[in-house]
Design a protein around this motif. Structure first.
Motif, PDB file in Angstrom:
ATOM      1  N   GLY A 200       0.797  -1.219   0.000  1.00 10.29           N
ATOM      2  CA  GLY A 200       0.000   0.000   0.000  1.00 10.29           C
ATOM      3  C   GLY A 200       0.828   1.266   0.000  1.00 10.29           C
ATOM      4  N   GLY A 201       0.456   2.202  -0.852  1.00  8.22           N
ATOM      5  CA  GLY A 201       1.093   3.503  -0.867  1.00  8.22           C
ATOM      6  C   GLY A 201       0.144   4.619  -0.463  1.00  8.22           C
ATOM      7  N   THR A 202      -1.121   4.497  -0.859  1.00  5.73           N
ATOM      8  CA  THR A 202      -2.086   5.562  -0.618  1.00  5.73           C
ATOM      9  C   THR A 202      -2.236   5.866   0.866  1.00  5.73           C
ATOM     10  N   LYS A 203      -2.448   4.834   1.672  1.00  3.52           N
ATOM     11  CA  LYS A 203      -2.663   5.040   3.104  1.00  3.52           C
ATOM     12  C   LYS A 203      -1.380   5.437   3.831  1.00  3.52           C
ATOM     13  N   ALA A 204      -0.246   5.265   3.157  1.00  4.72           N
ATOM     14  CA  ALA A 204       1.037   5.626   3.764  1.00  4.72           C
ATOM     15  C   ALA A 204       1.414   7.075   3.489  1.00  4.72           C
ATOM     16  N   GLY A 205       0.598   7.775   2.694  1.00  5.28           N
ATOM     17  CA  GLY A 205       0.872   9.181   2.452  1.00  5.28           C
ATOM     18  C   GLY A 205       1.068   9.559   1.002  1.00  5.28           C
ATOM     19  N   MET A 206       0.794   8.630   0.089  1.00  7.48           N
ATOM     20  CA  MET A 206       0.847   8.971  -1.331  1.00  7.48           C
ATOM     21  C   MET A 206      -0.494   9.547  -1.776  1.00  7.48           C
ATOM     22  N   LEU A 207      -0.490  10.238  -2.910  1.00  9.43           N
ATOM     23  CA  LEU A 207      -1.746  10.732  -3.465  1.00  9.43           C
ATOM     24  C   LEU A 207      -2.612   9.575  -3.950  1.00  9.43           C
ATOM     25  N   TYR A 208      -1.959   8.629  -4.586  1.00  9.56           N
ATOM     26  CA  TYR A 208      -2.618   7.423  -5.072  1.00  9.56           C
ATOM     27  C   TYR A 208      -1.518   6.446  -5.458  1.00  9.56           C
ATOM     28  N   GLY A 209      -1.881   5.173  -5.557  1.00  5.22           N
ATOM     29  CA  GLY A 209      -0.944   4.186  -6.070  1.00  5.22           C
ATOM     30  C   GLY A 209      -0.589   3.098  -5.075  1.00  5.22           C
ATOM     31  N   GLU A 210      -0.494   1.890  -5.587  1.00  7.39           N
ATOM     32  CA  GLU A 210      -0.085   0.713  -4.823  1.00  7.39           C
ATOM     33  C   GLU A 210       0.914  -0.054  -5.694  1.00  7.39           C
ATOM     34  N   ALA A 211       1.579  -1.030  -5.088  1.00  6.59           N
ATOM     35  CA  ALA A 211       2.526  -1.856  -5.843  1.00  6.59           C
ATOM     36  C   ALA A 211       2.195  -3.330  -5.622  1.00  6.59           C
ATOM     37  N   VAL A 212       2.208  -4.093  -6.681  1.00  7.61           N
ATOM     38  CA  VAL A 212       2.095  -5.549  -6.593  1.00  7.61           C
ATOM     39  C   VAL A 212       3.499  -6.111  -6.776  1.00  7.61           C
ATOM     40  N   LEU A 213       3.992  -6.778  -5.740  1.00 11.98           N
ATOM     41  CA  LEU A 213       5.327  -7.371  -5.794  1.00 11.98           C
ATOM     42  C   LEU A 213       5.175  -8.883  -5.840  1.00 11.98           C
ATOM     43  N   ILE A 214       5.718  -9.490  -6.877  1.00 16.27           N
ATOM     44  CA  ILE A 214       5.625 -10.934  -7.077  1.00 16.27           C
ATOM     45  C   ILE A 214       6.987 -11.543  -6.778  1.00 16.27           C
ATOM     46  N   PHE A 215       7.036 -12.362  -5.722  1.00 21.04           N
ATOM     47  CA  PHE A 215       8.288 -12.957  -5.282  1.00 21.04           C
ATOM     48  C   PHE A 215       8.488 -14.373  -5.810  1.00 21.04           C
ATOM     49  N   ASN A 216       7.400 -15.037  -6.169  1.00 15.95           N
ATOM     50  CA  ASN A 216       7.467 -16.420  -6.625  1.00 15.95           C
ATOM     51  C   ASN A 216       7.839 -16.453  -8.112  1.00 15.95           C
ATOM     52  N   GLU A 217       8.996 -17.012  -8.404  1.00 13.16           N
ATOM     53  CA  GLU A 217       9.496 -17.004  -9.780  1.00 13.16           C
ATOM     54  C   GLU A 217       8.763 -17.985 -10.689  1.00 13.16           C
ATOM     55  N   THR A 218       7.874 -18.817 -10.109  1.00 11.79           N
ATOM     56  CA  THR A 218       7.087 -19.723 -10.952  1.00 11.79           C
ATOM     57  C   THR A 218       5.835 -19.039 -11.501  1.00 11.79           C
ATOM     58  N   ILE A 219       5.536 -17.847 -11.006  1.00  9.42           N
ATOM     59  CA  ILE A 219       4.382 -17.095 -11.507  1.00  9.42           C
ATOM     60  C   ILE A 219       4.799 -16.372 -12.784  1.00  9.42           C
ATOM     61  N   HIS A 220       4.143 -16.726 -13.876  1.00  6.71           N
ATOM     62  CA  HIS A 220       4.505 -16.188 -15.182  1.00  6.71           C
ATOM     63  C   HIS A 220       3.385 -15.299 -15.739  1.00  6.71           C
ATOM     64  N   ASN A 221       3.729 -14.517 -16.724  1.00  9.79           N
ATOM     65  CA  ASN A 221       2.760 -13.728 -17.485  1.00  9.79           C
ATOM     66  C   ASN A 221       2.085 -12.623 -16.676  1.00  9.79           C
ATOM     67  N   SER A 222       2.692 -12.206 -15.565  1.00  7.76           N
ATOM     68  CA  SER A 222       2.071 -11.153 -14.756  1.00  7.76           C
ATOM     69  C   SER A 222       1.879  -9.843 -15.525  1.00  7.76           C
ATOM     70  N   PRO A 223       2.766  -9.467 -16.476  1.00  5.60           N
ATOM     71  CA  PRO A 223       2.495  -8.223 -17.214  1.00  5.60           C
ATOM     72  C   PRO A 223       1.161  -8.261 -17.961  1.00  5.60           C
ATOM     73  N   PHE A 224       0.771  -9.437 -18.445  1.00  4.27           N
ATOM     74  CA  PHE A 224      -0.487  -9.552 -19.162  1.00  4.27           C
ATOM     75  C   PHE A 224      -1.673  -9.408 -18.206  1.00  4.27           C
ATOM     76  N   PHE A 225      -1.527  -9.960 -16.993  1.00  3.21           N
ATOM     77  CA  PHE A 225      -2.574  -9.800 -15.984  1.00  3.21           C
ATOM     78  C   PHE A 225      -2.660  -8.340 -15.534  1.00  3.21           C
ATOM     79  N   HIS A 226      -1.524  -7.660 -15.498  1.00  5.00           N
ATOM     80  CA  HIS A 226      -1.512  -6.244 -15.137  1.00  5.00           C
ATOM     81  C   HIS A 226      -2.346  -5.447 -16.136  1.00  5.00           C
ATOM     82  N   LYS A 227      -2.116  -5.681 -17.403  1.00  2.00           N
ATOM     83  CA  LYS A 227      -2.869  -4.974 -18.441  1.00  2.00           C
ATOM     84  C   LYS A 227      -4.341  -5.369 -18.410  1.00  2.00           C
ATOM     85  N   ARG A 228      -4.597  -6.671 -18.250  1.00  2.00           N
ATOM     86  CA  ARG A 228      -5.975  -7.171 -18.244  1.00  2.00           C
ATOM     87  C   ARG A 228      -6.784  -6.570 -17.102  1.00  2.00           C
ATOM     88  N   SER A 229      -6.126  -6.288 -15.995  1.00  2.00           N
ATOM     89  CA  SER A 229      -6.834  -5.760 -14.819  1.00  2.00           C
ATOM     90  C   SER A 229      -7.128  -4.272 -14.931  1.00  2.00           C
TER      91      SER A 229
END
Length: 347
Positions: A200-229
């Motif tokens: 979370g960034g918004t509740k920490a003092g940002m105007l807007y914005g959050e970050a999705v951090l993917i640590f599991n290297e077996t998770i693939h194609n996340s850029p496509f899910f980012h666009k799809r969402s």
């Protein structure tokens, strides 16, 4: 007027405004192909000391659903607390976007999921007639403002690893959780071995914005899910610049410390009145309490807040980075007036 309704009501910290102004002086490639976004990703990698993929989103719902979508199938189920934001406060967006089932679990008196409850819910794996549990989602801090300890996170990790589940952390206020525990973000991820973190960034003092951090290297194609969402910002760098401001010299820690300090101050004030019951441990920046119903509106006129449970007049006070000691004192003054009036009316 200031508010105790939500840390979403607050503005942005000065460091964030300055970072946006600096970023605004230049042109840069769109959709995250800019130097600022790349610098933020490298900083996250250095912070957590592990490989990761980073995707920035506009809001918390988008972050949660984008992150979860990388780990589920149409026949999947996601375990979560009965109070979880994805279950209670994100409308039907999870079911619509993920296309799978959310299974709410009972929380304990502190608002947390326990290993026993989680273990009991994992059943009928491999049974085609039953939704397949693939993900456990926890919220840190919880919706009641309580914080999973590092040992509690390790116990949860043991269950997810035993049953080969992905672990997602909804960390909309995770900076506050780290400050409460006296640790850094890396310690939280090391303890939980989370596969995906919604940071979370918004509740920490940002105007807007959050970050999705993917640590599991077996998770693939996340850029496509980012666009799809529908969460890929064309001017992605303005979210990245805000996060860099939060991370610079641990700026987040200064402000999250203030939010916790104010919550503790407020809890101490409320505790002076026997007619008020504080219902949950005060560990982050939230205070839950049961008030006399006749006190609620007069107090909301001083500093607005939410009624959490109308059935028993439980309310939620949420302190922000800019909540001041003077404002809590003003609130306490009104509490004293109401208490005095109640005593006199019973004479």
């Amino acid at each position: 007027m200031k508010s105790l309704a939500s840390d979403n009501y607050a503005g942005a910290i000065p460091e964030v405004i300055e970072a946006i102004q600096t970023e605004n002086r230049q042109h840069a490639p769109a959709y995250g192909n800019d130097a600022t976004t790349k610098r933020l990703e490298e900083q996250f990698k250095a912070l957590f000391q592990r490989p990761l993929e980073m995707h920035l989103t506009f809001n918390g719902t988008g972050a949660n659903l984008m992150g979860l979508s990388c780990m589920v199938h149409p026949y999947s189920a996601v375990l979560c607390a009965e109070t979880a934001h994805i279950y209670v406060d994100e409308s039907t967006a999870p079911e619509t976007l993920l296309g799978c089932r959310l299974i709410p679990l009972n929380i304990n008196k502190a608002g947390k999921l326990t290993p026993t409850v989680i273990e009991h819910a994992i059943k009928r794996q491999g049974d085609l007639h039953h939704p397949q549990i693939h993900v456990l989602s926890i919220t840190q801090p919880t919706e009641y403002g309580t914080v999973y300890t590092l040992d509690e996170l390790k116990a949860i990790k043991a269950i997810t690893q035993k049953h080969k589940l992905f672990l997602h952390i909804d960390g909309s206020r995770i900076f506050t959780a780290a400050t409460s525990l006296g640790c850094n973000l890396k310690a939280l991820i090391d303890a939980s071995e989370a596969d995906v973190l919604s940071l979370g960034g918004t509740k920490a003092g940002m105007l807007y914005g959050e970050a999705v951090l993917i640590f599991n290297e077996t998770i693939h194609n996340s850029p496509f899910f980012h666009k799809r969402s529908m969460q890929l910002a064309s001017k992605n760098r303005f979210i990245a610049a805000q996060f860099l401001a939060l991370l610079h010299h641990d700026t987040w820690k200064k402000y999250s410390s203030t939010t916790i300090k104010r919550a503790k101050q407020l809890a101490a004030c409320l505790s002076e009145y026997p007619i008020i019951s504080i219902t949950k441990p005060v560990e982050a920046n939230a205070v839950f309490a049961i008030l006399p119903q006749r006190w609620i509106k007069p107090l909301q006129a001083i500093l607005p807040f939410y009624v959490w449970d109308e059935s028993n007049d439980e309310v939620r006070f949420m302190c922000s980075f800019d909540t001041t000691e003077a404002e809590i004192n003003l609130f306490d003054k009104k509490l004293a007036e109401l208490s005095k009036a109640s005593i006199e009316s019973n004479l």
